[in-house]
Design an enzyme around this catalytic site. Structure first.
Site, PDB file in Angstrom:
ATOM      1  N   ASP A   1      15.134  -2.500  -2.397  1.00 60.01           N
ATOM      2  CA  ASP A   1      14.598  -3.655  -1.667  1.00 60.01           C
ATOM      3  C   ASP A   1      13.438  -4.245  -2.454  1.00 60.01           C
ATOM      4  O   ASP A   1      12.517  -3.533  -2.863  1.00 60.01           O
ATOM      5  CB  ASP A   1      14.108  -3.245  -0.278  1.00 60.01           C
ATOM      6  CG  ASP A   1      13.449  -4.413   0.435  1.00 60.01           C
ATOM      7  OD1 ASP A   1      14.180  -5.339   0.845  1.00 60.01           O
ATOM      8  OD2 ASP A   1      12.215  -4.404   0.550  1.00 60.01           O
TER       9      ASP A   1
ATOM     10  N   TYR B   1       6.427  -9.548  -4.428  1.00 63.41           N
ATOM     11  CA  TYR B   1       6.023  -8.323  -5.105  1.00 63.41           C
ATOM     12  C   TYR B   1       5.757  -8.617  -6.589  1.00 63.41           C
ATOM     13  O   TYR B   1       6.680  -8.701  -7.403  1.00 63.41           O
ATOM     14  CB  TYR B   1       7.090  -7.241  -4.966  1.00 63.41           C
ATOM     15  CG  TYR B   1       7.424  -6.865  -3.539  1.00 63.41           C
ATOM     16  CD1 TYR B   1       6.551  -7.144  -2.493  1.00 63.41           C
ATOM     17  CD2 TYR B   1       8.627  -6.235  -3.231  1.00 63.41           C
ATOM     18  CE1 TYR B   1       6.861  -6.803  -1.187  1.00 63.41           C
ATOM     19  CE2 TYR B   1       8.934  -5.875  -1.928  1.00 63.41           C
ATOM     20  CZ  TYR B   1       8.056  -6.174  -0.909  1.00 63.41           C
ATOM     21  OH  TYR B   1       8.372  -5.840   0.388  1.00 63.41           O
TER      22      TYR B   1
ATOM     23  N   LYS C   1      14.052 -11.271  -0.382  1.00 59.37           N
ATOM     24  CA  LYS C   1      13.483 -11.965   0.771  1.00 59.37           C
ATOM     25  C   LYS C   1      13.216 -13.435   0.466  1.00 59.37           C
ATOM     26  O   LYS C   1      13.085 -13.825  -0.698  1.00 59.37           O
ATOM     27  CB  LYS C   1      12.204 -11.265   1.217  1.00 59.37           C
ATOM     28  CG  LYS C   1      12.422  -9.768   1.497  1.00 59.37           C
ATOM     29  CD  LYS C   1      11.163  -9.081   1.928  1.00 59.37           C
ATOM     30  CE  LYS C   1      11.398  -7.595   2.133  1.00 59.37           C
ATOM     31  NZ  LYS C   1      11.482  -6.864   0.849  1.00 59.37           N
TER      32      LYS C   1
ATOM     33  N   GLY D   1       7.732   1.386   4.380  1.00 62.64           N
ATOM     34  CA  GLY D   1       6.396   1.952   4.597  1.00 62.64           C
ATOM     35  C   GLY D   1       6.374   3.220   5.410  1.00 62.64           C
ATOM     36  O   GLY D   1       5.528   3.355   6.310  1.00 62.64           O
TER      37      GLY D   1
ATOM     38  N   ASN E   1       2.981   4.746   5.794  1.00 62.67           N
ATOM     39  CA  ASN E   1       1.887   3.853   6.233  1.00 62.67           C
ATOM     40  C   ASN E   1       0.978   3.445   5.068  1.00 62.67           C
ATOM     41  O   ASN E   1      -0.250   3.555   5.133  1.00 62.67           O
ATOM     42  CB  ASN E   1       1.059   4.490   7.344  1.00 62.67           C
ATOM     43  CG  ASN E   1       1.726   4.404   8.700  1.00 62.67           C
ATOM     44  OD1 ASN E   1       2.075   5.435   9.284  1.00 62.67           O
ATOM     45  ND2 ASN E   1       1.932   3.203   9.214  1.00 62.67           N
ATOM     46  N   SER E   2       1.607   3.022   3.986  1.00 71.36           N
ATOM     47  CA  SER E   2       0.916   2.545   2.778  1.00 71.36           C
ATOM     48  C   SER E   2       0.257   3.645   1.966  1.00 71.36           C
ATOM     49  O   SER E   2      -0.489   3.375   1.033  1.00 71.36           O
ATOM     50  CB  SER E   2      -0.134   1.474   3.104  1.00 71.36           C
ATOM     51  OG  SER E   2       0.461   0.346   3.687  1.00 71.36           O
ATOM     52  N   GLY E   3       0.508   4.911   2.299  1.00 67.53           N
ATOM     53  CA  GLY E   3       0.042   6.002   1.458  1.00 67.53           C
ATOM     54  C   GLY E   3      -0.696   7.120   2.167  1.00 67.53           C
ATOM     55  O   GLY E   3      -0.740   8.250   1.680  1.00 67.53           O
ATOM     56  N   ILE E   4      -1.279   6.852   3.325  1.00 63.04           N
ATOM     57  CA  ILE E   4      -2.095   7.846   4.007  1.00 63.04           C
ATOM     58  C   ILE E   4      -1.291   9.093   4.379  1.00 63.04           C
ATOM     59  O   ILE E   4      -1.829  10.212   4.391  1.00 63.04           O
ATOM     60  CB  ILE E   4      -2.766   7.233   5.268  1.00 63.04           C
ATOM     61  CG1 ILE E   4      -3.731   8.217   5.924  1.00 63.04           C
ATOM     62  CG2 ILE E   4      -1.727   6.763   6.269  1.00 63.04           C
ATOM     63  CD1 ILE E   4      -4.977   8.493   5.129  1.00 63.04           C
ATOM     64  N   LEU E   5       0.014   8.941   4.638  1.00 65.49           N
ATOM     65  CA  LEU E   5       0.835  10.088   5.018  1.00 65.49           C
ATOM     66  C   LEU E   5       1.342  10.866   3.811  1.00 65.49           C
ATOM     67  O   LEU E   5       2.037  11.870   3.974  1.00 65.49           O
ATOM     68  CB  LEU E   5       2.010   9.645   5.897  1.00 65.49           C
ATOM     69  CG  LEU E   5       1.619   9.208   7.307  1.00 65.49           C
ATOM     70  CD1 LEU E   5       2.831   8.689   8.084  1.00 65.49           C
ATOM     71  CD2 LEU E   5       0.952  10.353   8.077  1.00 65.49           C
TER      72      LEU E   5
END
Length: 329
Positions: free
Chosen positions: A42, A47, A74, A223, A226-230
């Site tokens: 995707d 981007y 997109k 995601g 969540n953009s990296g926190i996980l």
């Protein structure tokens, strides 16, 4: 109906999201993804302002010459020249001197589709999403952009699908409300929902998931971290992101609770985060952002990690003592 694989690759990172990535590493990432069985990619004009589409197109031409891979991109932004010399713009580092301009009109969608074909070096796109509709992105302009899409952009998507220029159509968004609103008005084959159905945010998307299952509208989850926190976890939160921004204290606290549960089971937090969305029947595919062969291989390990069913209940319970997040991308 296009059969989406359970695991795909989000391509924002090979468009230099947050950090510079050279052409060789981008090519090696796509090659490693294909070699490890990832066949869905995707991307979007946004981007890297065309950079990710160009890199993906070149890599697929080299490593997937028969065009076996599934590609979604997109519409909703057109790229125009800019004289800005900023190193980072909209989160992308060292991108071409182009600026994205929102355009959800009939002509704008057709122009965006044509430009994406050229950058990707393809004559057909499997799935075409309308990108980033909704109030969190557009604020007071959201209603006007939605009108432009309903009056012109959506008919253009239907036309492209009916003429065989694209396989399926849908929306790619970070907001649940706009998904529900559009499902009231139009037919969507696929919804790409980024960051709103994750191990960290489990409940708010439930009505949408149930509705899509009834309608037969498949969901792609972007995601999942969540953009990296996980992935980074609470200890490294200061260097991480939540919804493309520094994580607030309440998010870090919730991540710590999830970590405690995962540690009890001996399961990496990232493995639980990656596998969580696929538990919903409406979710057809999960597309983490990847960059580098090592990250591809690590992701395959996370996807294959055995996770006891009881972990999911314990993670849900661990979040109940803190109210749901007020989310916005």
């Amino acid at each position: 109906m296009i059969q989406l694989p359970p695991l795909g690759m989000g391509c924002a990172a090979i468009g230099n999201l947050y950090r510079f990535v050279d052409d060789q590493l981008a090519d090696e990432t796509v090659a490693a993804a294909l070699a490890n069985g990832i066949s869905y990619f995707d991307v979007a004009p946004h981007y890297g302002f065309g950079l990710a589409e160009e890199r993906l197109g070149r890599a697929l031409a080299r490593h997937d010459p028969t065009q076996h891979a599934i590609v979604s991109t997109k519409v909703g932004r057109l790229l125009t020249s800019t004289d800005s010399d900023a190193v980072e713009r909209h989160g992308f580092v060292g991108a071409p001197p182009l600026e994205p301009v929102f355009d959800y009109t009939h002509d704008g969608v057709l122009r965006s589709h044509e430009a994406s074909l050229a950058r990707l070096g393809r004559d057909w796109i499997d799935i075409l999403f309308a990108h980033d509709l909704g109030t969190a992105t557009h604020g007071e302009q959201a209603a006007q952009h939605l009108r432009d899409f309903l009056d012109g952009g959506y008919p253009a998507l239907r036309r492209l699908r009916d003429e065989g220029a694209v396989g399926e159509i849908g929306i790619g968004v970070n907001e649940i409300a706009v998904c529900q609103d559009l499902l009231d008005r139009v037919e969507l084959d696929v919804v790409l929902l980024a960051g709103r159905y994750t191990l960290l945010e489990q409940d708010e998307a439930a009505p949408l998931l149930e509705r899509c299952e009834r309608l037969g509208t498949r969901i792609v989850i972007g995601g999942p971290y969540n953009s990296g926190i996980l992935v980074e976890g609470s200890a490294r939160a200061a260097a991480s992101h939540f919804n493309y921004a520094p994580p607030p204290p309440e998010v870090i606290a919730r991540v710590a609770r999830l970590e405690q549960v995962c540690d009890t089971y001996g399961v990496p937090l990232a493995a639980a985060a990656l596998q969580f969305p696929k538990r919903a029947p409406a979710v057809a595919s999960v597309i983490p952002g990847l960059v580098g062969p090592d990250q591809v291989r690590a992701t395959m390990c996370l996807a294959a990690r055995a996770i006891p069913d009881t972990l999911w209940d314990d993670c849900h319970l661990a979040l109940q003592s803190q109210p749901n997040l007020e989310t916005a991308p």
